[in-house]
Design a protein around this motif. Structure first.
Motif, PDB file in Angstrom:
ATOM      1  N   SER A  22     -49.411  28.816 -83.276  1.00 32.01           N
ATOM      2  CA  SER A  22     -50.630  28.450 -84.021  1.00 32.01           C
ATOM      3  C   SER A  22     -51.453  29.679 -84.386  1.00 32.01           C
ATOM      4  N   ARG A  23     -50.794  30.735 -84.843  1.00 34.43           N
ATOM      5  CA  ARG A  23     -51.458  32.025 -85.042  1.00 34.43           C
ATOM      6  C   ARG A  23     -51.807  32.278 -86.505  1.00 34.43           C
ATOM      7  N   TYR A  51     -50.456  32.596 -91.746  1.00 38.01           N
ATOM      8  CA  TYR A  51     -50.575  31.709 -90.596  1.00 38.01           C
ATOM      9  C   TYR A  51     -49.389  30.766 -90.501  1.00 38.01           C
ATOM     10  N   GLU A  52     -49.243  30.222 -89.317  1.00 36.74           N
ATOM     11  CA  GLU A  52     -48.125  29.337 -89.016  1.00 36.74           C
ATOM     12  C   GLU A  52     -48.474  27.919 -89.479  1.00 36.74           C
ATOM     13  N   LYS A  53     -48.203  27.682 -90.743  1.00 37.09           N
ATOM     14  CA  LYS A  53     -48.572  26.409 -91.359  1.00 37.09           C
ATOM     15  C   LYS A  53     -47.819  25.248 -90.727  1.00 37.09           C
ATOM     16  N   GLY A  54     -46.565  25.472 -90.349  1.00 35.29           N
ATOM     17  CA  GLY A  54     -45.789  24.414 -89.711  1.00 35.29           C
ATOM     18  C   GLY A  54     -46.418  23.954 -88.409  1.00 35.29           C
ATOM     19  N   HIS A  55     -46.976  24.894 -87.644  1.00 35.24           N
ATOM     20  CA  HIS A  55     -47.647  24.537 -86.399  1.00 35.24           C
ATOM     21  C   HIS A  55     -48.921  23.743 -86.683  1.00 35.24           C
ATOM     22  N   PHE A  79     -47.600  20.116 -88.060  1.00 36.88           N
ATOM     23  CA  PHE A  79     -46.676  19.328 -87.232  1.00 36.88           C
ATOM     24  C   PHE A  79     -46.844  19.550 -85.730  1.00 36.88           C
ATOM     25  N   GLY A  80     -47.761  20.477 -85.348  1.00 33.27           N
ATOM     26  CA  GLY A  80     -47.921  20.795 -83.941  1.00 33.27           C
ATOM     27  C   GLY A  80     -46.994  21.933 -83.534  1.00 33.27           C
ATOM     28  N   HIS A  81     -47.462  22.784 -82.625  1.00 36.79           N
ATOM     29  CA  HIS A  81     -46.640  23.944 -82.273  1.00 36.79           C
ATOM     30  C   HIS A  81     -45.390  23.540 -81.515  1.00 36.79           C
ATOM     31  N   GLU A  82     -45.425  22.343 -80.900  1.00 38.24           N
ATOM     32  CA  GLU A  82     -44.235  21.889 -80.180  1.00 38.24           C
ATOM     33  C   GLU A  82     -43.035  21.695 -81.111  1.00 38.24           C
TER      34      GLU A  82
END
Length: 388
Positions: free
Chosen positions: A220-221, A237-241, A244-247
């Motif tokens: 989530s950075r 940034y980590e758009k996927g996190h 959809f959540g970092h998991e």
């Protein structure tokens, strides 16, 4: 009037699917993800015959109008004109963009504007048209704010029409976000390494950077370079996190360049050639496009002369802070209780300037006052309920 709450247009999966479809139609990969622009009042009122007799005074907010009308020994009419203008502007934009509809008009403004009308997509607020203001300069303009959730659905040819409309109206862009999505193969840590290697340096100087999110835990950075105050801010940034959540471990990275009209005039061609201006923002941006085999001609938006502006801005800020801290209570009392006293003072003392402002040209003073006023107001940053 009823307040319309903004809400997400689509869930994360549909957002990603929509972006993948846009990418297939856009070989340049970079797209506009947020857009704000301002046009003179006559660009809107000429589209509605009912508005042709409006003046800037009609568009000032209630207090500003009352003050002027009191100074003229006249009574103010009910304040409705700004509502009419925002509605006409929203109808104009809906027709120009083709995919949006007109929502509710409210007397709850923003960014110092007095009224706004919503732009809608599938029942959600995806933008605003704003009009009316405290000053004659602002009341003489109309401002359009389009979220990323609106721009997801606006075809490229429609943005070319928006570019033409702004140019023909002698308007200007106040903010444009340029976004590039990379679905896999990129890591957020590589952006930090590129920064340390000098790939964001500008004319031999390294801009400021900052970080957000869980860098220690590795999810989530966000990595920032530059600042909104200078008119150019990069973020990766980590758009996927985010969606959809970092998991999920989704590897989707988004790169964005946020351009603002601070110290620079944003070229209208950014709407039709966003990839070129993305590439021109920093060397790292050009290298990312090159690695993706995207052909872009780097275009740099130059900054305006800084030294005189900074000197004027510092002087104006000192005057504004003195006014607020020392004279503020007296001004409020005169405004609320003094009848024509404040208007009489303004009229009789108009020929004088504070000593520290003498020698600075009026255009520079006007721009400095506007910037200082923006700094006194809360920032209207994008939110997750508006961004795509």
């Amino acid at each position: 009037m009823r307040t319309v709450a903004a809400k997400p247009v689509m869930d994360g999966s549909k957002v990603k699917w929509t972006l993948e479809q846009i990418e297939q139609r856009n070989p340049g990969r970079v797209r506009i993800d947020w857009l704000r622009f301002t046009v003179p009042l006559d660009a809107v009122i000429k589209t509605d015959r009912r508005l042709l007799d409006l003046t800037v005074l009609d568009l000032m907010d209630r207090r500003g109008k009352d003050l002027v009308m009191q100074a003229r020994n006249a009574d103010a009419d009910p304040y409705t004109s700004a509502h009419m203008v925002t509605l006409a502007g929203a109808q104009l934009m809906a027709g120009l963009l083709g995919v949006l509809s007109v929502g509710v008009t409210e007397d709850k403004g923003m960014d110092y504007y007095a009224a706004r009308t919503a732009l809608m997509y599938e029942g959600a607020v995806v933008g605003w048209v704003l009009a009316g203001g405290k000053s004659s300069n602002q009341a003489g303009t109309v401002h359009i704010n389009l979220f990323g959730s609106a721009l997801l659905h606006i075809p490229l040819q429609r943005l070319a029409q928006v570019r033409a409309f702004i140019g023909e109206s002698f308007g200007w862009i106040t903010r444009a976000d340029l976004a590039l999505d990379v679905w896999s193969g990129h890591k957020i840590e590589d952006t930090r390494s590129a920064y340390l290697a000098g790939q964001f340096d500008v004319r031999g100087k390294r801009p400021n950077q900052s970080e957000a999110g869980s860098w220690t835990s590795g999810h989530s950075r966000t990595f920032y370079v530059g600042s909104r105050g200078t008119g150019k801010l990069f973020r990766a940034y980590e758009k996927g996190h985010e969606l959809f959540g970092h998991e999920s471990g989704d590897p989707w990275i988004r790169y964005e360049v946020e351009l603002r009209s601070n110290h620079r005039v944003i070229d209208l061609d950014v709407l039709t050639r966003p990839g070129d201006f993305f590439a021109g923002a920093y060397g790292f941006c050009a290298s990312v496009l090159d690695a993706l085999d995207v052909d872009a001609q780097a275009c740099v938006i130059p900054t305006t002369p800084e030294l005189a502006d900074k000197t004027a801005e510092a002087a104006v800020e000192r005057v504004a802070r003195w006014l607020k801290r020392t004279a503020g209570p007296a001004i409020v009392a005169a405004f609320d209780l003094g009848g024509d006293l404040l208007a009489d003072i303004v009229d009789s003392e108009r020929h004088r300037l504070p000593r520290r402002l003498i020698g600075i040209d009026i255009a520079t003073l006007r721009a400095s006052f506007q910037k200082v006023a923006d700094g006194f107001a809360p920032s209207f940053a994008p939110s997750f309920n508006g961004a795509a």
